[in-house]
Design a protein around this motif. Structure first.
Motif, PDB file in Angstrom:
ATOM      1  N   GLY A 196      39.329  36.936  43.775  1.00 29.81           N
ATOM      2  CA  GLY A 196      39.298  38.259  44.326  1.00 29.81           C
ATOM      3  C   GLY A 196      40.790  38.669  44.502  1.00 29.81           C
ATOM      4  N   ASP A 214      43.933  41.539  43.949  1.00 30.56           N
ATOM      5  CA  ASP A 214      44.503  42.794  44.815  1.00 30.56           C
ATOM      6  C   ASP A 214      44.432  43.397  43.630  1.00 30.56           C
ATOM      7  N   GLN A 247      40.520  45.004  45.885  1.00 31.59           N
ATOM      8  CA  GLN A 247      40.348  43.977  45.340  1.00 31.59           C
ATOM      9  C   GLN A 247      38.967  43.930  44.458  1.00 31.59           C
ATOM     10  N   SER A 287      44.064  33.187  45.373  1.00 28.99           N
ATOM     11  CA  SER A 287      44.076  34.915  45.690  1.00 28.99           C
ATOM     12  C   SER A 287      45.478  35.624  45.877  1.00 28.99           C
ATOM     13  N   PHE A 328      47.736  39.333  41.225  1.00 24.05           N
ATOM     14  CA  PHE A 328      47.401  40.919  41.264  1.00 24.05           C
ATOM     15  C   PHE A 328      46.605  41.600  40.048  1.00 24.05           C
TER      16      PHE A 328
END
Length: 354
Positions: free
Chosen positions: A38, A40, A58, A75, A79
């Motif tokens: 996941g 951002d 996300q 994670s 991004f």
């Protein structure tokens, strides 16, 4: 002989270990794994005048990476960068809008030099984000600024200067300016023009000047070039007050009865005139007349009548602001032409008997 055998065995063990380590390293460097993280969504290029909301914040991204880099596959090391720098122009005069933004692998960024480590985004499980945005805005009123001393004998009211054209516009605000506007409780945000200098001038002055947009305030998209306005200010003669003394007052009979005449007290009054200097100075006794009404035109009648003053020269009237008299009324008595009062009944004059 035994020592040589031990040394040979040690060399063989070391060689085996070295070979095994090399094989392990080769495997670690060549073997790839995949993981879905996941990640951002990070908007970039958002103008200060834009309020942006987007979902999801996300998204799921599948990565391919060398097995040796497993510890870096977290994670917070990745991004998705989404460029929203076009929103202000896209929204424009509509002031708000909604839409979707398609995501691609090229938008994935990292903080671990993933290209050098051969960490690659393979797929975006979540292919887009939905957004809604508005432009911070407020209605603004343009206030003309006029300065300078006009020609001698002339004056102007800076608050009476006007904008020839659009004086109410919509402006964009930064967050700080929007808070300032909302806290003020004012309906309009005020913009001022560059000062219009009218030094030495008279009459109607028209001039185009710049509108000042302070820090944090800007025109709507597409209106960036529309930063000027024409300011109009009327520079007029100074207003003076003059007293014209001893102006005769005359009564005009409605029925033109030749047997009657009017006696006025006082027969002359002072007239106080306020207006443009040149017009007031030109007035003479002959330019002033009075209207007297409400007297019964019968001998012996008398009445105090308010004076209604008239300026006879039609060209001067627009330049006269106020006319007053001192006194404001006169006593009008109607007499016969010979000056005799009407005779009264003798019985009315006889003294009462005891």
């Amino acid at each position: 002989m035994a020592q040589r055998t031990v040394v040979s065995q040690a060399v063989m063990v070391f060689a085996a270990l070295l070979c095994g380590t090399g094989v392990w390293l080769v495997v670690q460097l060549t073997e790839t794994s995949e993981v879905t993280l996941g990640v951002d969504v990070v908007p970039v290029g958002v103008d200060r005048e834009v309020v942006l909301h987007y979902e999801p914040q996300q998204v799921q991204v599948r990565f391919s990476y060398p097995a040796s880099e497993t510890l870096k596959m977290r994670s917070d090391n990745f991004f998705v960068e989404v460029d929203f720098s076009d929103l202000k122009q896209r929204i424009g005069r509509r002031l708000e809008d909604t839409g979707d933004r398609t995501l691609s692998r090229e938008m994935v960024r990292d903080t671990v030099d993933g290209r050098a480590l051969n960490i690659q985004p393979v797929d975006l499980i979540t292919p887009q984000v939905s957004w809604e945005a508005r432009l911070r805005n407020a209605p603004a009123m343009i206030r003309p600024i006029v300065t300078g001393e006009p020609a001698s004998g002339y004056t102007y009211d800076p608050d009476a200067a006007v904008i020839d054209g659009e004086e109410e516009i919509t402006v964009l605000l930064t967050e700080e300016r929007e808070e300032e506007y909302l806290d003020s409780g004012e309906h309009y945000f005020t913009l001022e023009t560059e000062p219009l200098d009218v030094s030495g001038q008279s009459g109607l002055v028209r001039e185009t000047v710049e509108v000042i947009f302070p820090e944090g305030v800007s025109p709507l998209p597409g209106e960036e070039e529309n930063r000027t306005r024409t300011v109009v200010v009327d520079i007029v003669e100074e207003t003076i007050t003059r007293t014209i003394s001893a102006v005769p007052v005359q009564y005009e009979f409605v029925y033109a009865d030749e047997g009657l005449r009017a006696e006025l007290t006082p027969a002359e009054v002072d007239v106080i005139v306020t207006g443009r200097a040149s017009a007031v100075q030109r007035l003479t006794h002959g330019d002033i007349a009075f209207s007297l009404y409400g007297v019964s035109e019968q001998p012996g009648e008398s009445r105090e009548v308010a004076l209604e003053t008239r300026i006879l020269d039609a060209g001067l009237r627009p330049q006269i602001d106020r006319v007053e008299t001192d006194p404001q009324t006169v006593l009008v008595r109607i007499l016969s032409e010979n000056g005799q009062e009407p005779e009264t009944d003798g019985e009315d004059d006889a003294p009462e008997e005891d």
